[in-house]
Design an enzyme around this catalytic site. Structure first.
Site, mmCIF file in Angstrom:
data_model
loop_
_atom_site.group_PDB
_atom_site.id
_atom_site.type_symbol
_atom_site.label_atom_id
_atom_site.label_comp_id
_atom_site.label_asym_id
_atom_site.label_seq_id
_atom_site.Cartn_x
_atom_site.Cartn_y
_atom_site.Cartn_z
ATOM 1 N N ASN A 143 38.911 22.290 1.224
ATOM 2 C CA ASN A 143 38.351 23.582 1.609
ATOM 3 C C ASN A 143 39.396 24.653 1.377
ATOM 4 O O ASN A 143 40.549 24.498 1.788
ATOM 5 C CB ASN A 143 37.936 23.576 3.084
ATOM 6 C CG ASN A 143 37.384 24.925 3.545
ATOM 7 O OD1 ASN A 143 38.118 25.883 3.716
ATOM 8 N ND2 ASN A 143 36.075 24.969 3.748
ATOM 9 N N SER A 190 32.929 24.741 0.771
ATOM 10 C CA SER A 190 32.951 25.990 1.528
ATOM 11 C C SER A 190 32.083 25.815 2.755
ATOM 12 O O SER A 190 30.985 25.237 2.670
ATOM 13 C CB SER A 190 32.436 27.159 0.682
ATOM 14 O OG SER A 190 32.501 28.374 1.408
ATOM 15 N N GLU A 191 32.546 26.311 3.902
ATOM 16 C CA GLU A 191 31.842 26.033 5.158
ATOM 17 C C GLU A 191 30.471 26.678 5.249
ATOM 18 O O GLU A 191 29.695 26.355 6.157
ATOM 19 C CB GLU A 191 32.697 26.395 6.372
ATOM 20 C CG GLU A 191 33.176 27.814 6.444
ATOM 21 C CD GLU A 191 34.563 28.010 5.864
ATOM 22 O OE1 GLU A 191 35.323 28.818 6.410
ATOM 23 O OE2 GLU A 191 34.885 27.354 4.849
ATOM 24 N N ASN A 192 30.154 27.601 4.353
ATOM 25 C CA ASN A 192 28.795 28.152 4.368
ATOM 26 C C ASN A 192 27.794 27.242 3.649
ATOM 27 O O ASN A 192 26.620 27.580 3.537
ATOM 28 C CB ASN A 192 28.761 29.561 3.770
ATOM 29 C CG ASN A 192 29.150 29.609 2.310
ATOM 30 O OD1 ASN A 192 30.009 28.841 1.872
ATOM 31 N ND2 ASN A 192 28.555 30.505 1.554
ATOM 32 N N GLY A 193 28.261 26.079 3.179
ATOM 33 C CA GLY A 193 27.343 25.083 2.649
ATOM 34 C C GLY A 193 27.346 24.915 1.149
ATOM 35 O O GLY A 193 26.290 24.809 0.528
#
Length: 212
Positions: free
Chosen positions: A24, A47-50
């Site tokens: 990430n 990425s943590e938004n998917g």
């Protein structure tokens, strides 16, 4: 003192990310690492938004407004990449499925504590995002930051004075002067990147430095 650019620091960091790693890249300067990953390695960027399978930044003029990373910046998707629910993305983070996360920082302590979401200033806008989850969920935490503040103070400190993101979570720090490992024996100089002697690096750092 000769300092590397952020692009040069990102290029140096990219050399240390191994083939097959799930990584990430945090908001801001860490996203530059995606532009310098060696072509002979398969590194899966998350990425943590998917998003899983991000590529480098898009060529100017070819940005897709519907394809952005967690920092709301345009990105690209490599063949085989995927979109998925942000809740599942955080499940991936919290479940320990990331080999490395790369985060920016305001301060890193000699013990590996990380402060990167608030300076505590009354007019500052806190921006923690998923940093706390990443700091604790990733197997290795790499930090990319300037060695000094704009006022010339060391960002590597005996104890963080800003609100903490994570405790004893940082493994390695890449600055515009050096690559530093956080070890049980203290801060170890892995590599000096700028054209300066060890003594000058020590003078610019608020904690004792050790050589391998």
């Amino acid at each position: 003192m000769n300092h590397l650019t952020r692009e040069q620091v990102a290029q140096r960091m990219a050399q240390d990310i191994p083939d097959g790693a799930f990584v990430n890249l945090g908001i801001g300067a860490p996203t530059l690492v995606s532009n310098y990953l060696p072509a002979d390695r398969e590194v899966i960027l998350q990425s943590e938004n998917g998003i899983l399978g991000m590529g480098p930044a898009p060529t100017p003029g070819e940005e897709d407004p519907e394809l952005i990373n967690a920092g709301k910046k345009p990105t690209t998707l490599l063949p085989g990449g995927a979109y998925f629910h942000s809740a599942d993305s955080f499940g991936m983070i919290r479940g320990g499925h990331l080999d490395i996360c790369v985060l920016g920082a305001f301060q890193v302590s000699a013990h590996g504590d990380l402060a990167n979401w608030s300076t505590g200033a009354p007019d500052a806008i806190p921006a923690v995002g998923g940093a706390m989850d990443l700091a604790l969920g990733a197997r290795h935490v790499f930090v990319m930051m300037d060695h000094l503040t704009k006022q010339g103070a060391s960002k590597i400190v005996p104890e963080c004075t800003y609100p903490l993101t994570g405790v004893a979570c940082v493994h390695r720090v890449y600055t515009d002067l050096a690559v530093l490992d956080i070890t049980a024996q203290g801060v170890c100089v892995r590599e000096i990147l700028a054209d300066i002697p060890f003594e000058a690096l020590q003078a610019a750092t608020a904690v004792p430095l050790h050589r391998p």
